[in-house]
Design a protein around this motif. Sequence first.
Motif, PDB file in Angstrom:
ATOM      1  N   ASP A   1     -38.370  49.558  31.630  1.00 21.19           N
ATOM      2  CA  ASP A   1     -37.030  50.033  31.999  1.00 21.19           C
ATOM      3  C   ASP A   1     -36.083  50.212  30.812  1.00 21.19           C
ATOM      4  O   ASP A   1     -34.883  50.369  31.001  1.00 21.19           O
ATOM      5  CB  ASP A   1     -36.396  49.097  33.034  1.00 21.19           C
ATOM      6  CG  ASP A   1     -36.114  47.708  32.490  1.00 21.19           C
ATOM      7  OD1 ASP A   1     -36.631  47.380  31.404  1.00 21.19           O
ATOM      8  OD2 ASP A   1     -35.384  46.950  33.152  1.00 21.19           O
ATOM      9  N   LYS A   2     -36.603  50.214  29.589  1.00 16.71           N
ATOM     10  CA  LYS A   2     -35.707  50.287  28.425  1.00 16.71           C
ATOM     11  C   LYS A   2     -34.939  51.609  28.347  1.00 16.71           C
ATOM     12  O   LYS A   2     -33.840  51.649  27.811  1.00 16.71           O
ATOM     13  CB  LYS A   2     -36.464  50.020  27.126  1.00 16.71           C
ATOM     14  CG  LYS A   2     -37.455  51.081  26.719  1.00 16.71           C
ATOM     15  CD  LYS A   2     -38.138  50.716  25.423  1.00 16.71           C
ATOM     16  CE  LYS A   2     -39.179  51.770  25.070  1.00 16.71           C
ATOM     17  NZ  LYS A   2     -39.967  51.394  23.915  1.00 16.71           N
TER      18      LYS A   2
ATOM     19  N   VAL B   1     -32.450  60.720  39.246  1.00 19.71           N
ATOM     20  CA  VAL B   1     -33.674  60.367  38.517  1.00 19.71           C
ATOM     21  C   VAL B   1     -33.961  61.411  37.443  1.00 19.71           C
ATOM     22  O   VAL B   1     -34.261  61.078  36.296  1.00 19.71           O
ATOM     23  CB  VAL B   1     -34.874  60.253  39.491  1.00 19.71           C
ATOM     24  CG1 VAL B   1     -36.182  60.101  38.730  1.00 19.71           C
ATOM     25  CG2 VAL B   1     -34.678  59.088  40.450  1.00 19.71           C
ATOM     26  N   GLU B   2     -33.864  62.682  37.809  1.00 16.53           N
ATOM     27  CA  GLU B   2     -34.172  63.773  36.874  1.00 16.53           C
ATOM     28  C   GLU B   2     -33.228  63.791  35.677  1.00 16.53           C
ATOM     29  O   GLU B   2     -33.600  64.221  34.597  1.00 16.53           O
ATOM     30  CB  GLU B   2     -34.122  65.130  37.595  1.00 16.53           C
ATOM     31  CG  GLU B   2     -35.190  65.309  38.667  1.00 16.53           C
ATOM     32  CD  GLU B   2     -36.613  65.251  38.139  1.00 16.53           C
ATOM     33  OE1 GLU B   2     -36.832  65.573  36.956  1.00 16.53           O
ATOM     34  OE2 GLU B   2     -37.504  64.878  38.908  1.00 16.53           O
TER      35      GLU B   2
ATOM     36  N   GLY C   1     -40.857  57.540  34.753  1.00 15.41           N
ATOM     37  CA  GLY C   1     -40.886  56.106  35.052  1.00 15.41           C
ATOM     38  C   GLY C   1     -39.948  55.741  36.188  1.00 15.41           C
ATOM     39  O   GLY C   1     -40.287  54.959  37.078  1.00 15.41           O
ATOM     40  N   LEU C   2     -38.756  56.332  36.163  1.00 13.02           N
ATOM     41  CA  LEU C   2     -37.761  56.040  37.202  1.00 13.02           C
ATOM     42  C   LEU C   2     -38.198  56.597  38.557  1.00 13.02           C
ATOM     43  O   LEU C   2     -37.894  56.027  39.599  1.00 13.02           O
ATOM     44  CB  LEU C   2     -36.405  56.625  36.786  1.00 13.02           C
ATOM     45  CG  LEU C   2     -35.162  55.951  37.358  1.00 13.02           C
ATOM     46  CD1 LEU C   2     -35.168  54.456  37.118  1.00 13.02           C
ATOM     47  CD2 LEU C   2     -33.900  56.566  36.784  1.00 13.02           C
TER      48      LEU C   2
ATOM     49  N   MET D   1     -40.383  54.077  40.254  1.00 15.73           N
ATOM     50  CA  MET D   1     -39.556  53.031  40.877  1.00 15.73           C
ATOM     51  C   MET D   1     -38.895  53.567  42.150  1.00 15.73           C
ATOM     52  O   MET D   1     -38.882  52.892  43.181  1.00 15.73           O
ATOM     53  CB  MET D   1     -38.486  52.574  39.885  1.00 15.73           C
ATOM     54  CG  MET D   1     -37.387  51.748  40.491  1.00 15.73           C
ATOM     55  SD  MET D   1     -37.442  50.058  39.985  1.00 15.73           S
ATOM     56  CE  MET D   1     -35.807  49.531  40.384  1.00 15.73           C
ATOM     57  N   PHE D   2     -38.350  54.765  42.083  1.00 13.44           N
ATOM     58  CA  PHE D   2     -37.641  55.365  43.216  1.00 13.44           C
ATOM     59  C   PHE D   2     -38.544  55.452  44.449  1.00 13.44           C
ATOM     60  O   PHE D   2     -38.172  55.024  45.539  1.00 13.44           O
ATOM     61  CB  PHE D   2     -37.131  56.761  42.815  1.00 13.44           C
ATOM     62  CG  PHE D   2     -36.397  57.485  43.903  1.00 13.44           C
ATOM     63  CD1 PHE D   2     -35.079  57.176  44.201  1.00 13.44           C
ATOM     64  CD2 PHE D   2     -37.018  58.486  44.630  1.00 13.44           C
ATOM     65  CE1 PHE D   2     -34.391  57.850  45.205  1.00 13.44           C
ATOM     66  CE2 PHE D   2     -36.343  59.165  45.635  1.00 13.44           C
ATOM     67  CZ  PHE D   2     -35.024  58.845  45.922  1.00 13.44           C
ATOM     68  N   TYR D   3     -39.746  55.997  44.260  1.00 14.79           N
ATOM     69  CA  TYR D   3     -40.661  56.162  45.401  1.00 14.79           C
ATOM     70  C   TYR D   3     -41.193  54.823  45.906  1.00 14.79           C
ATOM     71  O   TYR D   3     -41.362  54.630  47.109  1.00 14.79           O
ATOM     72  CB  TYR D   3     -41.817  57.097  45.039  1.00 14.79           C
ATOM     73  CG  TYR D   3     -41.413  58.553  45.014  1.00 14.79           C
ATOM     74  CD1 TYR D   3     -40.816  59.149  46.119  1.00 14.79           C
ATOM     75  CD2 TYR D   3     -41.622  59.334  43.883  1.00 14.79           C
ATOM     76  CE1 TYR D   3     -40.434  60.477  46.100  1.00 14.79           C
ATOM     77  CE2 TYR D   3     -41.246  60.671  43.861  1.00 14.79           C
ATOM     78  CZ  TYR D   3     -40.654  61.233  44.971  1.00 14.79           C
ATOM     79  OH  TYR D   3     -40.280  62.551  44.954  1.00 14.79           O
ATOM     80  N   LEU D   4     -41.446  53.896  44.986  1.00 21.86           N
ATOM     81  CA  LEU D   4     -41.914  52.571  45.406  1.00 21.86           C
ATOM     82  C   LEU D   4     -40.855  51.880  46.263  1.00 21.86           C
ATOM     83  O   LEU D   4     -41.166  51.307  47.309  1.00 21.86           O
ATOM     84  CB  LEU D   4     -42.252  51.708  44.189  1.00 21.86           C
ATOM     85  CG  LEU D   4     -42.620  50.251  44.499  1.00 21.86           C
ATOM     86  CD1 LEU D   4     -43.886  50.167  45.346  1.00 21.86           C
ATOM     87  CD2 LEU D   4     -42.782  49.444  43.228  1.00 21.86           C
TER      88      LEU D   4
END
Length: 197
Positions: free
Chosen positions: A125-126, A161-162, A169-170, A173-176
Amino acid sequence: MSDVDTKIELATDSAMDITSPENDNNKTTATATSSSETQTTEDILKTETQKQKDDFYLRYYVGHKGKYGHEFLEFEFRSGNKLRYANNSHYKSENLIRKEVCVSDGVISEIKKVILDSGIMLEDDKNWPEPDVVGKQELEIVFKDEHISFSTTKIGSLMDVEKSDDPEGLKVMFYLIQDLKCLVFSLIGLHFKIKPI
């Protein structure tokens, strides 16, 4: 027959050996062996020790402080297959909702499968946006010998996100998070339904 003809004939024979069906079978076997070395999600879950099963932990939090105070949604899966859920919304004088249920091993296995298939354990997440006035969300997972903890701003849509520095990477996370929320809401809804269908 000259030496040159003999050499050409030998070279042709060896070339034919390379493309012969026997060698094709060897190639197939080699490919099958290498593909069997890669573990599937089911294989990974089967090799879990009892301690690793007990150590599984997942927590998700999303919230902000605004006009109605501290509003948040939080859920966690703890050892002993416990699901704890909290939803604090002060809108229209709503109170804090807290629920706790026990889920089966099958549910926990499915959550682990979703986590593994998502690829979130490989992310970092850096380069994700820092929490801000819009709010923040946190995801913490302890699975097998790995412990990850992510913190980022509240994500409203895929457009957010875009625009980030690490959209791929984001997006993971978003879909999870979408999948986990759907599962948790379904479990809570089914468990506490006042009038079962």
